[in-house]
Design an enzyme around this catalytic site. Structure first.
Site, PDB file in Angstrom:
ATOM      1  N   TYR A 239       0.877  -1.177   0.000  1.00 32.22           N
ATOM      2  CA  TYR A 239       0.000   0.000   0.000  1.00 32.22           C
ATOM      3  C   TYR A 239       0.910   1.222   0.000  1.00 32.22           C
ATOM      4  O   TYR A 239       1.649   1.458   0.955  1.00 32.22           O
ATOM      5  CB  TYR A 239      -0.922   0.001   1.223  1.00 32.22           C
ATOM      6  CG  TYR A 239      -2.049  -0.988   1.127  1.00 32.22           C
ATOM      7  CD1 TYR A 239      -3.293  -0.615   0.617  1.00 32.22           C
ATOM      8  CD2 TYR A 239      -1.881  -2.309   1.539  1.00 32.22           C
ATOM      9  CE1 TYR A 239      -4.328  -1.521   0.518  1.00 32.22           C
ATOM     10  CE2 TYR A 239      -2.917  -3.222   1.448  1.00 32.22           C
ATOM     11  CZ  TYR A 239      -4.138  -2.825   0.936  1.00 32.22           C
ATOM     12  OH  TYR A 239      -5.169  -3.735   0.836  1.00 32.22           O
ATOM     13  N   HIS A 271      -3.966  -2.812  -8.238  1.00 36.71           N
ATOM     14  CA  HIS A 271      -5.202  -3.495  -7.833  1.00 36.71           C
ATOM     15  C   HIS A 271      -6.336  -2.516  -7.538  1.00 36.71           C
ATOM     16  O   HIS A 271      -7.436  -2.658  -8.047  1.00 36.71           O
ATOM     17  CB  HIS A 271      -4.936  -4.362  -6.607  1.00 36.71           C
ATOM     18  CG  HIS A 271      -6.054  -5.278  -6.257  1.00 36.71           C
ATOM     19  ND1 HIS A 271      -7.087  -4.909  -5.419  1.00 36.71           N
ATOM     20  CD2 HIS A 271      -6.324  -6.538  -6.646  1.00 36.71           C
ATOM     21  CE1 HIS A 271      -7.927  -5.916  -5.298  1.00 36.71           C
ATOM     22  NE2 HIS A 271      -7.498  -6.916  -6.030  1.00 36.71           N
ATOM     23  N   HIS A 272      -6.082  -1.540  -6.685  1.00 39.06           N
ATOM     24  CA  HIS A 272      -7.079  -0.494  -6.467  1.00 39.06           C
ATOM     25  C   HIS A 272      -6.411   0.762  -5.933  1.00 39.06           C
ATOM     26  O   HIS A 272      -5.275   0.731  -5.449  1.00 39.06           O
ATOM     27  CB  HIS A 272      -8.219  -0.958  -5.536  1.00 39.06           C
ATOM     28  CG  HIS A 272      -7.821  -1.158  -4.104  1.00 39.06           C
ATOM     29  ND1 HIS A 272      -7.546  -2.393  -3.563  1.00 39.06           N
ATOM     30  CD2 HIS A 272      -7.654  -0.276  -3.090  1.00 39.06           C
ATOM     31  CE1 HIS A 272      -7.239  -2.267  -2.284  1.00 39.06           C
ATOM     32  NE2 HIS A 272      -7.298  -0.985  -1.968  1.00 39.06           N
ATOM     33  N   HIS A 342      -2.860   0.345  -4.043  1.00 35.79           N
ATOM     34  CA  HIS A 342      -2.604  -1.041  -3.641  1.00 35.79           C
ATOM     35  C   HIS A 342      -1.991  -1.780  -4.817  1.00 35.79           C
ATOM     36  O   HIS A 342      -2.624  -1.944  -5.864  1.00 35.79           O
ATOM     37  CB  HIS A 342      -3.913  -1.712  -3.218  1.00 35.79           C
ATOM     38  CG  HIS A 342      -3.758  -3.181  -2.927  1.00 35.79           C
ATOM     39  ND1 HIS A 342      -4.821  -4.050  -2.949  1.00 35.79           N
ATOM     40  CD2 HIS A 342      -2.673  -3.931  -2.610  1.00 35.79           C
ATOM     41  CE1 HIS A 342      -4.403  -5.272  -2.677  1.00 35.79           C
ATOM     42  NE2 HIS A 342      -3.110  -5.226  -2.471  1.00 35.79           N
ATOM     43  N   HIS A 421     -16.814  -1.286   3.155  1.00 36.76           N
ATOM     44  CA  HIS A 421     -15.464  -1.502   3.670  1.00 36.76           C
ATOM     45  C   HIS A 421     -15.515  -2.366   4.922  1.00 36.76           C
ATOM     46  O   HIS A 421     -16.189  -2.035   5.896  1.00 36.76           O
ATOM     47  CB  HIS A 421     -14.780  -0.178   3.998  1.00 36.76           C
ATOM     48  CG  HIS A 421     -13.359  -0.329   4.448  1.00 36.76           C
ATOM     49  ND1 HIS A 421     -12.328  -0.590   3.569  1.00 36.76           N
ATOM     50  CD2 HIS A 421     -12.794  -0.264   5.673  1.00 36.76           C
ATOM     51  CE1 HIS A 421     -11.187  -0.679   4.239  1.00 36.76           C
ATOM     52  NE2 HIS A 421     -11.445  -0.478   5.516  1.00 36.76           N
ATOM     53  N   HIS A 423     -12.531  -5.339   6.973  1.00 43.29           N
ATOM     54  CA  HIS A 423     -11.165  -5.843   6.878  1.00 43.29           C
ATOM     55  C   HIS A 423     -11.201  -7.340   6.617  1.00 43.29           C
ATOM     56  O   HIS A 423     -12.135  -7.851   6.009  1.00 43.29           O
ATOM     57  CB  HIS A 423     -10.393  -5.467   8.137  1.00 43.29           C
ATOM     58  CG  HIS A 423      -9.907  -4.040   8.118  1.00 43.29           C
ATOM     59  ND1 HIS A 423      -9.280  -3.445   9.171  1.00 43.29           N
ATOM     60  CD2 HIS A 423      -9.987  -3.091   7.151  1.00 43.29           C
ATOM     61  CE1 HIS A 423      -8.965  -2.196   8.864  1.00 43.29           C
ATOM     62  NE2 HIS A 423      -9.395  -1.959   7.647  1.00 43.29           N
TER      63      HIS A 423
END
Length: 612
Positions: A239, A271-272, A342, A421, A423
């Site tokens: 990240y 990825h994002h 990411h 969102h 985890h």
């Protein structure tokens, strides 16, 4: 003698059934034979009907190398999905499938394979050991195959739901795609075991809103928030955080659209990405560019958490409604933005440069409404915990009617997008609008949620699977249950979340401690996290905690954008009761009607006592 005749009849029926079944399978497989020599050339035409989509607007790489590419389109009127897999180096076949969490077992598959002489295409499934079998109900329909200089392409379609118990139901939300390549011919499909071939997992939102893209204003300008030509670390997950500063004295603009800008060649690694606005109260932010997990990262970056833009692999451009825009610049906004990228690099590719980011389209011609982002769900607090060894543990956060009546305008707000969102333990998320105790609309639901793929859905329900005790916090190893709702007109309500009343949680600790024969409870003298950690978890303590969360009063966080609570009493609030839940619409194969798609936003009206 009669018994002998009965046995003969049973044998005859059995032989007839097996003969018919074998003939059916042969016909099905033969009808899907693909002769490479007879594959349509580049100039050939795809066999389509007038109702079949001509274009495949959605694209994403399946594997980290980018050798497998997936493109698709959606027909809501026909309730069908059209998919094309392109392989740059086709050998002896490929596998594409869907499963609940990306498992190779109990998966719904479509397989292209050859036996050394002919090629075959068929609907298949894998058992609990990964062994593959041809499905007796063939629901994947082959439409076209092509061999081009760029590689091999396979075009096919399938209904959203087939009513085949071995098939995956394609719904809104995350779909875990599994893929594999066949390096050798196989004499029959039954010889294939997914654990013995090269496979991988990719995640996608296959079903997208069927809404046209609005036109952009003539005076639109662009602002690119990108990483400064970094070298992607040689590790599987990174990240990367980068601080970006807006031009000096930038007046208030409206963001009307944003899209990704991915460095060519890195499409399978980026990825994002997310862009956050820092707190307007911060006069300066350190110019940091590095790992978000580094100890060298300035602590002040943790106050850059207001979401401006979010993109994930496979997503297209994001447009705001024609009469609303997200404020950018001006005295009420921060001059500092934080870009978070990411990188997913499982092949540990080294020396790869990247300057990917997000391109913001903004206009100085302000629209009628400021758009806002509201945070729903559970408060970040350790009082909401997930017991260990739980396969399905539900947590619910509320935005109560008391808060919406206090903070929202009389005409309500219009929700047009949102971002879920959680985890690592998150498995499913559901946000619904409740009126008078009855669910009236599902804002968004993702039954196969993955923290590794979160894109842009009012209680918010989260389902978790856990091996260790987790509490609500900020770290990736701690759990969260949040929905960032995009809406207009913007209000001062920044956060509408809840948690169980801490006093009732202390009663839980006291009861469980006495039940388990422990010492006198030191409840309130040690931290909640330590109290949870000291419990001897079993099914009973988990069930009692679940009952507490579903019955005890709640504390409401009805916060203004200044982080202060709205005036009022928000402690020990009665838990909202939902007496009626919405029923899932039936699919056509179940006798239901084809659903109509609405492009209108969800309207939340506080004067009706609505809760989310």
């Amino acid at each position: 003698m009669r018994l002998f005749n009965k046995d003969l009849r049973l044998q005859d029926v059995t032989l007839m059934y097996l003969t018919v079944l074998a003939t059916l399978v042969v016909i099905l497989v033969a009808s899907y034979q693909v002769d490479p020599a007879a594959s349509p050339s580049r100039g050939g035409s795809t066999p389509t009907s007038t109702s079949t989509p001509v274009q495949l607007p959605y694209h994403m790489p399946l594997d980290p190398r980018g050798h497998l590419q997936l493109s698709w389109n959606i027909s809501y009127p026909l309730q069908e999905l059209y998919l094309e897999v392109r392989c740059s180096e086709m050998k002896h076949g490929l596998v594409l499938g869907m499963s609940d969490r990306g498992e190779l077992t109990n998966a719904d598959l479509v397989v292209l394979w050859d036996d050394g002489h002919q090629s075959f295409f068929g609907d298949a499934w894998s058992d609990s050991q990964g062994h593959v079998s041809l499905d007796s109900q063939q629901d994947y329909q082959l439409m076209d195959t092509r061999q081009t200089p760029e590689g091999f392409s396979l075009l096919f379609k399938r209904p959203f739901s087939t009513c085949d118990p071995r098939d995956y139901i394609i719904e809104e939300g995350t779909v875990h795609l599994i893929y594999g390549v066949l390096d050798q011919p196989i004499r029959s499909l039954q010889q294939l075991n997914l654990s013995q071939i090269e496979t991988g997992v990719q995640r996608a939102l296959l079903l997208r809103p069927d809404t046209p893209s609005p036109s952009l204003p003539r005076d639109v300008q662009t602002l690119e928030v990108r990483t400064p030509d970094i070298t992607i670390p040689t590790q599987e997950t990174t990240y990367w955080c980068h601080i970006f500063q807006l031009p000096p004295n930038m007046p208030k603009n409206h963001i009307v659209m944003y899209e990704s800008v991915v460095t060519p060649g890195n499409e399978a690694i980026v990825h994002h990405m997310e862009v956050f606005e820092c707190s307007p109260e911060m006069s300066t932010v350190p110019q940091y560019s590095g790992s978000c997990d580094s100890k060298m990262k300035p602590a002040s970056l943790n106050y850059c958490r207001h979401v401006l833009a979010a993109w994930a692999m496979g997503a297209k451009s994001f447009y705001y409604p024609a009469d609303a825009g997200l404020p950018l610049g001006g005295p009420a906004s921060s001059r500092f933005l934080r870009l978070e990228v990411h990188y997913h690099n499982p092949l540990l590719i080294s020396g790869r440069k990247d300057n990917s980011g997000v391109r913001l389209y903004h206009t100085p011609s302000l629209r009628r409404y400021d758009a806002g982002i509201m945070e729903l769900g559970l408060v970040y607090t350790p009082v909401m915990a997930i017991p260990p060894r739980e396969q399905n543990f539900h947590l619910t956060g509320f935005c109560t009617s008391k808060c919406t009546q206090t903070a929202l305008p009389p005409g309500g707000i219009n929700i047009f997008a949102s971002q879920l969102h959680t985890h690592l333990a998150g498995r499913g998320v559901r946000t619904v609008l409740v009126r008078g105790g009855r669910e009236v609309k599902v804002v968004q639901e993702d039954k196969h949620f993955s923290t590794h793929y979160q894109v842009t859905p009012l209680g918010t329900y989260c389902m978790h699977q856990q091996t260790h005790t987790h509490t609500q916090s900020f770290g990736i190893m701690e759990e969260m249950c949040v929905n960032y709702v995009h809406y207009y007109p913007r209000t001062q309500l920044e956060l509408c979340k809840s948690n169980v009343d801490p006093g009732y949680l202390q009663k839980y600790f006291s009861f469980i401690n006495r039940f388990q024969g422990g010492d006198v409870c030191s409840c309130g003298q040690t931290s909640v996290t330590d109290q949870f950690s000291s419990l001897s978890w079993d099914s009973f303590s988990g069930e009692v905690l679940n009952s507490l969360y579903n019955t005890a009063p709640i504390s409401m966080a009805c916060n203004q954008s200044s982080a202060k609570l709205f005036p009022g009493d928000w402690e020990r609030q009665e838990l909202p009761v939902v007496t009626s839940q919405l029923q899932r619409p039936r699919y056509p194969c179940e006798g239901g009607k084809l659903p109509s798609q609405s492009s209108e936003p969800t309207v939340v009206q506080p004067d009706r006592g609505e809760e989310v």
